[in-house]
Enzyme design. Sequence first.
Site, PDB file in Angstrom:
ATOM      1  N   GLU A 289       0.864  -1.191   0.000  1.00 28.77           N
ATOM      2  CA  GLU A 289       0.000   0.000   0.000  1.00 28.77           C
ATOM      3  C   GLU A 289       0.898   1.238   0.000  1.00 28.77           C
ATOM      4  OE1 GLU A 289      -1.537   0.480   4.268  1.00 28.77           O
ATOM      5  OE2 GLU A 289      -0.285  -1.295   4.306  1.00 28.77           O
TER       6      GLU A 289
ATOM      7  N   LYS B  35       2.856   4.534   1.081  1.00 33.42           N
ATOM      8  CA  LYS B  35       3.342   5.115   2.336  1.00 33.42           C
ATOM      9  C   LYS B  35       2.986   6.599   2.292  1.00 33.42           C
ATOM     10  CE  LYS B  35       7.370   5.383   5.338  1.00 33.42           C
ATOM     11  NZ  LYS B  35       7.288   6.803   5.682  1.00 33.42           N
TER      12      LYS B  35
ATOM     13  N   ASP C  90       2.789  10.422   3.206  1.00 32.34           N
ATOM     14  CA  ASP C  90       3.721  11.363   3.819  1.00 32.34           C
ATOM     15  C   ASP C  90       2.932  12.383   4.640  1.00 32.34           C
ATOM     16  OD1 ASP C  90       6.037  12.543   4.490  1.00 32.34           O
ATOM     17  OD2 ASP C  90       6.467  13.388   2.516  1.00 32.34           O
TER      18      ASP C  90
ATOM     19  N   TYR D 177      -4.375   2.423   8.625  1.00 30.44           N
ATOM     20  CA  TYR D 177      -3.610   1.302   8.057  1.00 30.44           C
ATOM     21  C   TYR D 177      -3.115   0.269   9.067  1.00 30.44           C
ATOM     22  CZ  TYR D 177       0.069   4.763   9.044  1.00 30.44           C
ATOM     23  OH  TYR D 177       0.859   5.705   9.625  1.00 30.44           O
TER      24      TYR D 177
ATOM     25  N   LYS E 144      11.151   2.691  -0.340  1.00 31.72           N
ATOM     26  CA  LYS E 144      11.153   4.131  -0.605  1.00 31.72           C
ATOM     27  C   LYS E 144      11.288   4.436  -2.092  1.00 31.72           C
ATOM     28  CE  LYS E 144      10.999   5.958   3.549  1.00 31.72           C
ATOM     29  NZ  LYS E 144      11.953   6.927   3.976  1.00 31.72           N
TER      30      LYS E 144
ATOM     31  N   CYS F 266      39.430  24.551  16.493  1.00 32.79           N
ATOM     32  CA  CYS F 266      38.002  24.493  16.771  1.00 32.79           C
ATOM     33  C   CYS F 266      37.393  25.884  16.665  1.00 32.79           C
ATOM     34  CB  CYS F 266      37.783  23.921  18.161  1.00 32.79           C
ATOM     35  SG  CYS F 266      36.067  24.042  18.685  1.00 32.79           S
TER      36      CYS F 266
ATOM     37  N   CYS G  40      36.254  27.060  20.391  1.00 35.09           N
ATOM     38  CA  CYS G  40      37.128  27.338  21.539  1.00 35.09           C
ATOM     39  C   CYS G  40      38.564  27.614  21.125  1.00 35.09           C
ATOM     40  CB  CYS G  40      37.073  26.198  22.547  1.00 35.09           C
ATOM     41  SG  CYS G  40      37.864  24.688  21.990  1.00 35.09           S
TER      42      CYS G  40
ATOM     43  N   CYS H  73      37.918  18.498  17.873  1.00 29.93           N
ATOM     44  CA  CYS H  73      38.427  19.544  18.748  1.00 29.93           C
ATOM     45  C   CYS H  73      39.065  18.871  19.954  1.00 29.93           C
ATOM     46  CB  CYS H  73      37.251  20.421  19.186  1.00 29.93           C
ATOM     47  SG  CYS H  73      37.566  21.355  20.673  1.00 29.93           S
TER      48      CYS H  73
ATOM     49  N   CYS I 114      35.819  23.277  25.899  1.00 31.04           N
ATOM     50  CA  CYS I 114      35.157  23.717  24.670  1.00 31.04           C
ATOM     51  C   CYS I 114      33.667  23.952  24.928  1.00 31.04           C
ATOM     52  CB  CYS I 114      35.325  22.676  23.570  1.00 31.04           C
ATOM     53  SG  CYS I 114      34.447  23.136  22.071  1.00 31.04           S
TER      54      CYS I 114
HETATM   55  S1  IVH Z   1       2.623   0.901   9.102  1.00 31.84           S
HETATM   56  C1  IVH Z   1       4.365  -0.824  12.947  1.00 31.84           C
HETATM   57  N1  IVH Z   1       1.663   1.879   6.876  1.00 31.84           N
HETATM   58  O1  IVH Z   1       5.506   5.711   8.152  1.00 31.84           O
HETATM   59  C2  IVH Z   1       4.356  -0.139  11.637  1.00 31.84           C
HETATM   60  N2  IVH Z   1       3.016   3.283   8.204  1.00 31.84           N
HETATM   61  O2  IVH Z   1       8.333   5.254   8.652  1.00 31.84           O
HETATM   62  C3  IVH Z   1       3.413   0.977  11.605  1.00 31.84           C
HETATM   63  N3  IVH Z   1       3.298   5.534   7.326  1.00 31.84           N
HETATM   64  O3  IVH Z   1       5.378   6.074  11.613  1.00 31.84           O
HETATM   65  C4  IVH Z   1       3.464   1.724  10.399  1.00 31.84           C
HETATM   66  N4  IVH Z   1       2.044   5.278   5.543  1.00 31.84           N
HETATM   67  O4  IVH Z   1       3.610   7.289  10.238  1.00 31.84           O
HETATM   68  C5  IVH Z   1       2.410   2.112   7.954  1.00 31.84           C
HETATM   69  N5  IVH Z   1       0.692   2.641   4.917  1.00 31.84           N
HETATM   70  C6  IVH Z   1       1.440   2.857   5.974  1.00 31.84           C
HETATM   71  C7  IVH Z   1       2.055   4.103   6.208  1.00 31.84           C
HETATM   72  C8  IVH Z   1       2.847   4.277   7.335  1.00 31.84           C
HETATM   73  C9  IVH Z   1       2.795   6.124   6.238  1.00 31.84           C
HETATM   74  C10 IVH Z   1       4.207   6.199   8.292  1.00 31.84           C
HETATM   75  C11 IVH Z   1       3.867   6.011   9.742  1.00 31.84           C
HETATM   76  C12 IVH Z   1       5.104   5.480  10.384  1.00 31.84           C
HETATM   77  C13 IVH Z   1       6.150   5.811   9.391  1.00 31.84           C
HETATM   78  C14 IVH Z   1       7.311   4.851   9.461  1.00 31.84           C
END
Ligand code: IVH
Length: 823
Positions: free
Chosen positions: A163, A165, A167, A275, A363, A457, A460, A481, A487
Site C-alpha cells: 500500500e 506510504k 507522507d 492502516y 522508498k 576548533c 574554543c 576539537c 570547549c
Molecule cells: S505501518 C508498525 N503503513 O511511516 C508499523 N506506516 O516510517 C506501523 N506511514 O510512523 C506503520 N504510511 O507514520 C504504515 N501505509 C502505511 C504508512 C505508514 C505512512 C508512516 C507512519 C510510520 C512511518 C514509518
Amino acid sequence: MAFRADMRIATQVTVSVPISAGMTLNKDFEDAMAKKTADGPTNVDELSPEAAARELRRLGSEIAHHDLLYHQQDAPEVSDAAYDALRRRFDQLAKRFPDLAADIDTTKNVGAAPLEAFGKVRHRVAMLSLGNAFNDDDVAEFADRIRRFLGLSATDPQAFTAEPKIDGLSISLRYEKGLFVEAATRGDGQEGENVTQNVATISEIPKRLRGDDVPDVIDIRGEIYLAHDDFEALNAAQTAKGAKTFANPRNAAAGSLRQLDSSITASRPLKFFAYTWGEAEALPSDTQMGVVTAFGRWGLPVNPLMKRCETVMDMIAVYDDIAAQRATLGYDIDGVVYKVDRLDYQDRLGFVSRSPRWAVAHKFPAEQAETILQSIEIQVGRTGALTPVAKLQPVTVGGVVVSNATLHNEDEIARKDIRVGDHVIVQRAGDVIPQIVSVVTRSGVSRGAPFEFPTVCPACGSHAVREVNDVSGKPDVVRRCTGGLICPAQAKERLKHFVSRNAFDIEGLGDKQIDLFYDAGRIMAPADIFTLAERNSRMADKLEDQKGFGATSVAKLFAAIDDRRVIGLDRFIYALGIRHVGETTARDLAKAYGTFDAFADAANRAAEARPGAAYKRFVALPGIGRKTAETAIAKTVAKAEALTNLAAVGASLNEAVLQLKIAPARGASALAEAFEDIGTFVESARQAEAQFPGEAFLEFAMLDGIGEVVTEEVAEFFAEAHNQTALNALLTHVRVKPFEQLETKASAVSGKTVVFTGSLQTMSRPEAKAQAERLGAKVAGSVSKKTDYVVAGADAGSKLVKARDLGVEVLTEDDWAQLIAVR
Ligand code: IVH
C-alpha cells in the site's frame, strides 16, 4: 589561522529572529502606536480607571499576539523596540492600576512550547517506525529474512500486503464501544500528545464505528495528511492574510493539528487513512488485509490502492504501479509499505528495536535539484567532531525546501572538490538529511578557492586534529576539537543531548534555552539543571525578569525539570552521551543490568579490565583473528629465548615465527610486516601479554548487542574522573528507576541467561532468540559460569561441551518448550 569570511561558525552565530516580509511595517506601527495613545491622555496620572482598563486590555492582547508570533511562529511583525514600547506602557499602567492589571496574563505565549497545552498520552502499545528498502534486492532480502526467521521453505506460501506510504503524520485514535474517545500523536513512540479536541474536528474521522464486529476497545492507527489542492488553497489564504506559508503539505498538516485553537484545525481540511492498529480487544480477521477491509466497513477511510501479493514479483509490480500514479494521486506519498499478511506470523516475527520485522517501507528513489552553495558552516558536536554543513540557496527538492545539506567530512569535500559559490546537485531521499552529490562545472566559469578545512576548533580555538588510529596508523576521517571540557560547543551539545527528546526530554528546555543558560553561566553541567530553580530564587537577576521569560513560563520550566527527577535507566544511560551508545544500545544495557548501580559497577570493573594498546595492536593486525593473535603473544613470550637466539644467527622475523610455529603462514607475514625486528616483536608481545582484557571487560562485551567497541567507550567514560564527578553530582538530584521491561511476559525464564546452540528443529535461531527475549530471558552468544540454560539442538558442539564442563543445565528443544509453556 584566519577564517574565511564566508565560513560562518554555527556555534558562534547569535540566534537571530527571522524577519518576515511585513517588517517594513515597523515605522507605520510605531506611528499608529503614538497616535493611539495620543487619542487619550498619555500621562498615566491623568487616565481615568475606565480608560486605563480599556488600554490595559488592548495592550495585554497585543503583547500576547506579538509574543505568539515571536516565540511560537518565528514570524514577528514588529521590531524589538516597538514591542518594548508596548511593554513599557503596559508596565507603567500596571504600576498605577495594579488591580486592573492583575487579571491580564501577558506571558501566556512566551516560550517556544505551544504544545505544553496538550496533555500527554501513554501509548498502550508503542507506535513504531519502519525499516527501509531502497531497491528490488532489498525487498527480496526482506522476504527471505522472514522466510528464514519463520523457518518457511521456498515453496511455502508467504503473502504480503502492499500500500502507499503516506507522507503525513501518524496518529492513534482510540475507540471504546465504537465511540471515538481519544487521539494522540506519535511523540517518541511511547508517549504522544493528546490532540483529541483537534482530531474531533476532522470530518473524515468517524465519531462512531459501525458494524457488529467492532471490538470494545481498539486503537486505530493511520496517517493524517493534507491533499495537494487543499495545501495550495491554504497557502494562498495564508499569503493573502500576510501569514506564514507552509513548506509542504506534511508541515501544513502538522501545523494544523498542533493548533491550540481547535477552530483553526477545523478550518483546515485534514484527511486520514487508517492502516494499522495498537491495542485491540478482538480483531475482526486473522490477516492484515482482512482487518483493514473491516476498517473500511466500519466507516474509516482506507487506501484504495492496497493490494495483497503472493510473491516478491507481485510486490514490485504494485510498487511500480503506485509509483506511476504518484503524480496524479493528489496527496504526497514517499514509498510503498509491505506487511506480512498473516497476523500469527506478525506476532511470531515481533520487533527489532523500533521497527517491526514484518513490515518494510520501499522508498521511492531520491530526488535531486541544482542550487548554489552559499557557505560552509562548521558545527562542533558533543564528542568534538567538526562537521561541515552546506548552506544552500533554498531550493525545492521533491516538494521540500532544502537550505542545508550534509558534507560529511573534509575528505568528502576534497574528493568532490566542493567550493563555496559552486553550483551543486543536492539530493534528498525520504527523511534522510539532504546530501550534495556533485558539483556542476561549466567551462569558462571561474570558481572560488578550494575549501580550507579549519585546523582549530571554531568554538574554543583549541587544535582540531585527526586522530591517528594506533592500530592501523591511518588518520581518522573525523577532525576533532581537542578542547574537551573547555570547549563550550562540546559542553552545549552534550547538554542539548542530555535534555533531548529520547533522553531527559525536558519541556521548555531546548537547544535555544541551553545556549542561553550556558552563555549566562546558569547551566554548565547536567546537575546544574536540577539546581536552577533553587539558585534562581537566591539570585538578584531573576529569570522571570528577563526578556523572553515571564513568571508563568519560568514556573512551567521548573515544573518540567521537577518532573524529570525520576527517570528510567535506559533514558538515563542514553542521556550520558557516551559515544556509540545510542538508544538501542542504552536499552540493551539497561535490560542487561536492570539498575544503575549494577550497570555502573559492571562499567567500572570493565574500565579496570580494559585491554591495552599493545594487545589491541596484535589483535587488529590484518588477516589475524583474535585467537591467532592471543596464541602468538603467549607463544612469543614462552619462546622469547629461542627467538632471541634465532635473531643472533641472522634469521628474519618471518622465518623465526614460522620456525617456532608462533603463527601460521598468513599470520607470520602480517606480524613480520607490523614489527621491525625480532627484538621489538618480543618486547611488544611481553607488553601485550600484560594487557589482555580482563574477565569483567569480556563479560560486558559479550552482552547481547554490545561488543568491544561499545565496551571500550563505556569503560573510557567511567575511567574519566571528571565524568564520575559529574555523574555523582547528577545522582544527588536524580533517581534512576530500574529498567522496566515493556511487553515482556512474566515467565519461568525471565531474568535467566540462555544460550542456543546446534540446529533447532521447531524454530529458526533468530525466532528462538526473539521469543526468549519476549519472555524476559537474556540470550548470550557464548557459555560462561553465568549461563543458566544451554538449549542444545542437533549437532551441538563446543558450547555443549563447555556447558557440561561448567555444570550449566543443558536442555533439549522439547525441555525448553515445556519450560516456557508453564506460566
Ligand atoms: S505501518 C508498525 N503503513 O511511516 C508499523 N506506516 O516510517 C506501523 N506511514 O510512523 C506503520 N504510511 O507514520 C504504515 N501505509 C502505511 C504508512 C505508514 C505512512 C508512516 C507512519 C510510520 C512511518 C514509518
